[in-house]
Write a protein that holds these residues in place. Sequence first.
Motif: not given
Length: 375
Positions: A47-49, A97-103, A109-112, A129-135
């Motif tokens: 992702v590139s946030p 949202h899409a990245a964290f909620s996708d099972p 990982i950020c691009s930069i 994010f609470r419902a779908h925590p990811k590294p």
Amino acid sequence: MGVGGGGCEPVHPGNRWRGRSRRDWLTCVIIHRRPPKPSPGDHVALVSPSSGLPGILPLPFELGSRRIAEDFGLIPVEYPTTRRMNAAPADRAADLHAAFSDPRIKAVICSIGGDDLITVLPHLDPEVFRAHPKPFFGYSDSTVMHAYLSRLGIASYYGGAVMTDFGRGGRIHPEVERSLRAALFQSGEYELLPETDIAEVDRDWADPASLETEPDTTPTGGWRWHHADRVVTGTGWGGCLEVVSWMLMADKAVPATADLTGAVLFFETTEELPPAVEVYRMLRNMGERGWLAACGALLMGRPKCWSFDHLNDEAARARYLADQNAAVMRAMTEYAPETPVVLNVNFGHTDPNLVLPYSGPIRVDGPARRLTVTY
């Protein structure tokens, strides 16, 4: 509620330590929720946030993505704004949202980095994010997202950007690869090792030849320890110093001072090479807020001393390093004169850039001159 507050009860809430002696809280460990780790074969989000720089300079991004797939055995997944410069903050939030909620996705990982992730915060739904925590991995402007997750009680990993770390010219730095593998796939303690050589001079990412060989390196003096007379174990919190100062000005995603009691603060500076006086002022202002006196220890990343806007020769780089170290120690001497400080640690805008646990345990062993983290 521990560092940054949030929804997970810490082992030792910060307010239990108010009024106790400094020695009492030096071993305070606050545990945040650590999301499950990925395994080879799993999907990970790229992702590139902050900045959609992969759209302008695709070569290191594509190299990093290929290494994530071929060397780490993970399946990278891009999102609509991953390669889009100047994407609207709401669109970047939608990708998170899409990245964290996708099972299917097991890590993000950020691009930069960049400079405006703070504008994305108002568009984020904390319940996702609470419902779908990811590294979550990234550094620099990604500090904002690390701090946001920390407020929700979710631990993350400071380091590991696609373009700079995975996409490094020639190969991933061996110590960085070892750190990344431990943070991605393993749990438990991990000892950080001082660098012996660093790469200071950047190369042109638009030139394919720049990615074919490793960057030139120069010897370094390693870490510098001050007040190394004790062992401190605390929860790590910090990131890019300039970005944290922006967060403080906007009053977004920053913890209460009491929640930093006993924490191991870690800060580092960017390729913009802030003057030493500005580094001192930013730390001074944190001192006025009470942060420096509250923390159990401070780790300061080895500063970037060269950029395309600051073509410093070796002597100028040495002066910049010495001036920043002096600025840090001036602030700490004024606000936390007995607190252990480790300077020139190899994380942040430096090569090698080791991964630090954000809202995870860090042990600073002064007598043994060792840094141990828990991924």
